[in-house]
Design an enzyme around this catalytic site. Structure first.
Site, PDB file in Angstrom:
ATOM      1  N   HIS A 264       0.703  -1.301  -0.036  1.00 15.51           N
ATOM      2  CA  HIS A 264      -0.030   0.146  -0.176  1.00 15.51           C
ATOM      3  C   HIS A 264       0.804   1.260   0.163  1.00 15.51           C
ATOM      4  O   HIS A 264       0.650   2.165  -1.110  1.00 15.51           O
ATOM      5  CB  HIS A 264      -0.991  -0.017   1.174  1.00 15.51           C
ATOM      6  N   GLU A 265       1.855   1.292   1.087  1.00 13.84           N
ATOM      7  CA  GLU A 265       2.461   2.574   0.965  1.00 13.84           C
ATOM      8  C   GLU A 265       3.486   2.809  -0.065  1.00 13.84           C
ATOM      9  O   GLU A 265       3.901   3.613  -0.504  1.00 13.84           O
ATOM     10  CB  GLU A 265       3.394   2.587   2.498  1.00 13.84           C
TER      11      GLU A 265
END
Ligand SMILES: [Zn+2]
Length: 498
Positions: A264-265
């Site tokens: 995600h990051e």
């Protein structure tokens, strides 16, 4: 002043602002990661002085005169300079509309409220946070009236995070999700459940760290410009396109949590790393809005990262690092990573239920802002909506109304970005597939064609266009949440054999 000279001054101003931002960001990042505990007061002192400097620089008579002049002559500017001037001028205008003492008091309140929220969450003590929440709502309302006197408060807040977003558009979007997804959620709840018990065990942290390095490499993240740290809550911070940091949190018993946080990051990081070079060191050198940002992070986390092809791609590495799962097939891993079940915590939610968490917050925020819900009655209403939308009983405020930091930081109207971003990503996939064979690309292990598409249609533009314009140009048609609905229906019908 000559136009050329004014633009040179603007360039110098932005470089200074970015340099201050870089220094302050690094100090905060350090505080969140490796700084010794006793350094907090020193850090607050330093940040206070630097933020005073940046405030004076940004609101000095000289700066305002420069921006006023450039704004008046904006028709003479090229696209990039015009956009830079418009964005900066708007920010200065908004700041000027708020009385200085209220602006400073509000900033102070947000810092204090975040600290109290943390304590209240730890102690499961909502009443401790209540007076701060009341003040935050009051200030938010007043500031919205100053900056957007013609708009209802909640519309003003939405517009602040996503230019052009209105309550009407959000209502239509969430109505579609509610209508289409709630029946699917009920069907999944009644189907044979997926076994993910083998995802709990003992997974050494050094192996998990190796896994983070591996997935960042698979995603094509340039480690020369992107570092990874460890924090309680994962986040991404991009100072410039040349210095981006992501963080994760490792749980020894559960490697999937960090794995998907990193993906995600990493999606946020890819966006921050790839605006065109000539936008670096300008105020439009990062992502354009939170929902476009979330469209990139959630695209990578779910649409790519939780796809069957991606799970098969990384499965050999998972088995190598964690021998406990050696006898699990790719299919078992794929289903376990996609297990859908209602839960209490938004950040741990699966893809199917995620938007339900957002809907709860969306409804509550509006009522808090229009005064139809009091701060005293908030936890009860929170719990009622969790029962209605997710079918779960909320055992404590820590796992309920106190779970997210957003309201404590004054961020009302921000949550819809998460759901919108998820839906934008699904439509991007559909358009991408017209020219890129996404599944074969993932199977090949070289994701370059996917990244090239995203760079060409989203990343390289930074903040050059309004989010709505960027999105519609990338998609080649208006946004339609049914792409997201169809994507989820297809995926979960197959997994749960509905
Ligand atoms: Zn995110």
């Amino acid at each position: 002043m000559e136009l050329k000279q004014a633009l040179q001054q603007l360039d110098l101003l932005q470089r200074k602002q970015i340099a201050y931002g870089h220094a302050m960001g690094l100090i905060s990042y350090d505080g969140n990661t490796v700084a010794p505990k006793g350094s907090a007061a020193n850090r607050a002192e330093t940040l206070g002085i630097l933020s005073g400097e940046i405030y004076m620089l940004s609101t000095s008579e000289e700066t305002i005169a420069l921006l006023d002049e450039l704004h008046a002559r904006r028709e003479e500017l090229d696209l990039k300079s015009r956009r830079i001037v418009e964005v900066m001028h708007k920010e200065i205008e908004n700041t000027r509309k708020i009385p200085m003492d209220e602006y400073i008091a509000y900033q102070k309140l947000c810092v204090e409220a975040e600290d109290i929220w943390r304590k209240a969450k730890d102690a499961n003590d909502y009443p401790l946070f209540m007076p701060y929440l009341k003040d935050l709502i009051e200030y938010t309302r007043r500031i919205a009236h100053y900056t957007h006197p013609d708009l209802p408060v909640y519309d003003a807040l939405l517009d602040q995070y996503e230019k052009g977003l209105t309550r009407e558009k959000c209502d239509q979007f969430f109505d579609t999700l509610r209508r289409e997804l709630v029946p699917l959620i009920h069907k999944v709840a009644q189907a044979k459940q997926v076994d993910d018990s083998f995802l709990t065990g003992v997974f050494p942290l050094d192996k998990q760290r190796q896994l983070s390095d591996y997935v960042m490499q698979v995603m094509g993240i340039d480690r020369n410009h992107c570092g990874i740290g460890e924090t309680e809550h994962p986040f991404t911070t991009g100072f410039t396109k040349y210095d981006v940091r992501i963080t994760t949190h490792y749980y020894e018993k559960n490697f999937a949590s960090s794995l998907y946080s990193v993906i995600h990051e990493g999606g946020h990081a890819l966006y921050d790393l790839h605006p065109a070079d000539d936008l670096a060191y300008t105020n439009i050198g990062g992502g354009v809005s939170m929902s476009i940002h979330e469209s990139q992070s959630r695209f990578y986390e779910n649409i790519i990262g939780r796809s069957r092809a991606f799970v098969s791609l990384i499965a050999p590495k998972l088995r190598e690092l964690f021998p406990e799962i050696n006898d699990r097939t790719d299919d078992e891993l794929y289903k376990a990573f996609n297990k859908a079940q209602p839960s209490l915590i938004r950040t741990e939610s699966d893809e199917l239920h995620y938007c339900m968490h957002i809907m709860v917050r969306y409804e509550l925020e509006q009522k808090l802002m229009d005064g139809t819900l009091t701060v005293e009655a908030l936890p009860q209403e929170w719990n009622r909506l969790y029962k209605e939308y997710l079918g779960v009983d909320v055992p404590s405020d820590r796992e309920g109304v106190l779970q997210d930091t957003h309201w404590a930081g004054g961020m009302f109207g921000y949550f819809p970005s998460y759901a919108l971003g998820s839906a934008y990503g699904a439509q991007m996939l559909s358009v991408m597939q017209e020219t890129v064979d996404v599944q074969s690309v993932i199977e090949s292990g070289d994701l370059t064609p996917i990244n090239c598409w995203l760079e060409e249609h989203i990343w390289k533009y930074g903040g050059l266009y309004e989010p709505g314009t960027l999105l519609e140009t990338a998609l080649g048609r208006p946004f339609d949440p049914m792409y997201f609905v169809q994507y989820l229906k297809q995926k979960f019908t197959e997994i749960y054999q509905l």
